[in-house]
Design an enzyme around this catalytic site. Sequence first.
Site, PDB file in Angstrom:
ATOM      1  N   ASP A  52      -5.907  -8.983  13.194  1.00 16.52           N
ATOM      2  CA  ASP A  52      -7.345  -9.238  13.002  1.00 16.52           C
ATOM      3  C   ASP A  52      -7.554 -10.069  11.727  1.00 16.52           C
ATOM      4  O   ASP A  52      -6.743 -10.941  11.434  1.00 16.52           O
ATOM      5  CB  ASP A  52      -8.135  -7.921  13.017  1.00 16.52           C
ATOM      6  CG  ASP A  52      -7.826  -7.026  11.832  1.00 16.52           C
ATOM      7  OD1 ASP A  52      -6.741  -7.148  11.240  1.00 16.52           O
ATOM      8  OD2 ASP A  52      -8.684  -6.184  11.476  1.00 16.52           O
ATOM      9  N   GLU A  86       0.330  -5.716  12.812  1.00 15.60           N
ATOM     10  CA  GLU A  86      -0.573  -4.774  13.496  1.00 15.60           C
ATOM     11  C   GLU A  86      -0.091  -4.296  14.857  1.00 15.60           C
ATOM     12  O   GLU A  86      -0.455  -3.203  15.295  1.00 15.60           O
ATOM     13  CB  GLU A  86      -1.967  -5.394  13.644  1.00 15.60           C
ATOM     14  CG  GLU A  86      -2.707  -5.597  12.324  1.00 15.60           C
ATOM     15  CD  GLU A  86      -2.402  -6.935  11.648  1.00 15.60           C
ATOM     16  OE1 GLU A  86      -1.524  -7.673  12.150  1.00 15.60           O
ATOM     17  OE2 GLU A  86      -3.037  -7.236  10.629  1.00 15.60           O
ATOM     18  N   GLY A  96      -5.691  -2.879   5.202  1.00 14.90           N
ATOM     19  CA  GLY A  96      -6.864  -2.029   5.063  1.00 14.90           C
ATOM     20  C   GLY A  96      -6.437  -0.595   4.817  1.00 14.90           C
ATOM     21  O   GLY A  96      -5.282  -0.234   5.050  1.00 14.90           O
ATOM     22  N   GLY A 126      -5.030  -7.192   6.168  1.00 17.03           N
ATOM     23  CA  GLY A 126      -6.219  -7.470   5.359  1.00 17.03           C
ATOM     24  C   GLY A 126      -5.924  -8.299   4.117  1.00 17.03           C
ATOM     25  O   GLY A 126      -6.811  -9.003   3.617  1.00 17.03           O
TER      26      GLY A 126
HETATM   27  C1  QUE Z   1       0.396  -2.421   9.852  1.00 12.27           C
HETATM   28  C2  QUE Z   1      -0.732  -2.481   9.070  1.00 12.27           C
HETATM   29  C3  QUE Z   1      -0.783  -1.854   7.816  1.00 12.27           C
HETATM   30  C4  QUE Z   1       0.365  -1.178   7.377  1.00 12.27           C
HETATM   31  C5  QUE Z   1       1.509  -1.134   8.172  1.00 12.27           C
HETATM   32  C6  QUE Z   1       1.503  -1.750   9.393  1.00 12.27           C
HETATM   33  C7  QUE Z   1      -1.946  -1.851   6.969  1.00 12.27           C
HETATM   34  C8  QUE Z   1      -1.860  -1.148   5.725  1.00 12.27           C
HETATM   35  C9  QUE Z   1      -0.680  -0.500   5.350  1.00 12.27           C
HETATM   36  C10 QUE Z   1      -0.505   0.270   4.148  1.00 12.27           C
HETATM   37  C11 QUE Z   1       0.757   0.417   3.587  1.00 12.27           C
HETATM   38  C12 QUE Z   1       0.949   1.178   2.449  1.00 12.27           C
HETATM   39  C13 QUE Z   1      -0.093   1.832   1.857  1.00 12.27           C
HETATM   40  C14 QUE Z   1      -1.360   1.709   2.421  1.00 12.27           C
HETATM   41  C15 QUE Z   1      -1.556   0.944   3.561  1.00 12.27           C
HETATM   42  O1  QUE Z   1       0.392  -0.543   6.174  1.00 12.27           O
HETATM   43  O2  QUE Z   1      -2.987  -2.449   7.309  1.00 12.27           O
HETATM   44  O3  QUE Z   1      -2.393   2.340   1.848  1.00 12.27           O
HETATM   45  O4  QUE Z   1       0.074   2.596   0.742  1.00 12.27           O
HETATM   46  O5  QUE Z   1      -2.938  -1.110   4.923  1.00 12.27           O
HETATM   47  O6  QUE Z   1       2.626  -1.700  10.174  1.00 12.27           O
HETATM   48  O7  QUE Z   1      -1.835  -3.147   9.514  1.00 12.27           O
END
Ligand code: QUE
Length: 344
Positions: A146, A138, A67, A115
């Site tokens: 989730d 998470e 997400g 997600g």
């Molecule tokens: C746990 C997560 C997420 C995460 C890293 C975690 C997550 C998520 C992102 C993410 C990574 C790179 C991006 C971005 C989001 O990293 O849900 O926009 O450029 O979206 O350890 O749950």
Amino acid sequence: MTSENDILFERRGAAGLVTLNRPRALNALTHGMVVAMKAKLDEWAEDSAIACVVVCGAGERAFCAGGDIRAVRESGLAGTSYALDFWHDEYILDAAIKHYPKPYVALIHGVCMGGGIGVSAHGRFRVADETALFAMPETGIGFFPDVGGSYLLSRRGYLGMYMALTGARLKTPDALFVQLATDFVPAGLTGAILEDLSAGRPVAETIASRAEDAGAAPLAALREDIERCFSLECVEAILEALDATGTGWARETAAVIRTKSPTSLKLAFRELREGKRLPFDDCMRMEYRMASRILSGHDFYEGVRAVLIDKDNAPSWKPYALGGVSEEAIAAYFAPLGDRELRL
Ligand code: QUE
């Protein structure tokens, strides 16, 4: 804010194609994307010209990293409704995929986490190529697994508990072993699958005709140790058993778990234990209760800061040790929300 191009919908003959299209953010889902996708799935469910739905991610690096948790964090800190609206509508999308009346196919390359698992693993076909990397990370950001993790991970023996607590990244052979993926198809052949599905060919045969042997799953060799340690009755007992095992794998695994949010570890443990005996929709309702309570806690804000904003990977969790997290504090995350429950 969601721009119209963050998610693309196209009819390709008999296939409805969804492209998650924020490649610079690893296609992380925004509220606008999950709302638009749910509406399009509903429309295509009723459309007799659409035989199946295919979802993929734009760019080289990711199917979907999760997400847009930077925006969720900002919202939680500012007290705006975005965070809860996002989770609410994301979980409704995940449930719609679980119950979708037509074949649903995820073509997965690169990163597929959080997600991204939610918009793939609940569908019937999860086609992974050799670049795919799956995780539920998470507990490392002060959250919990989730998007239906309480359902999925609790039905994979204790491999799911292992994934939930460690956030381990699984390549395609391991993802097939834990059933997050259903088929391995080399990257060069996924375009041909989409062409055949557009032409209205049967989905199962179309995928099976390109699927190849992905090779041995490293997790298969660790299964006995994982089952023995991760089936124990609390997180502390799991860590003790890993410490007593004495292999390099057990030492590294215990060390990884000790970097995670103590609150998140206890939430994930209880969530999977509860989820094992709940039907899917009840799992989503439980997770929405938990997500709502996360916003009044500490570790999610700190975890997202450490991993995604400052990128120092040095979160300071509160409480900082498992012993500081009381059963009452954990139980409070699972209490009903009265008139604010997730409505599926
Ligand atoms: C746990 C997560 C997420 C995460 C890293 C975690 C997550 C998520 C992102 C993410 C990574 C790179 C991006 C971005 C989001 O990293 O849900 O926009 O450029 O979206 O350890 O749950």
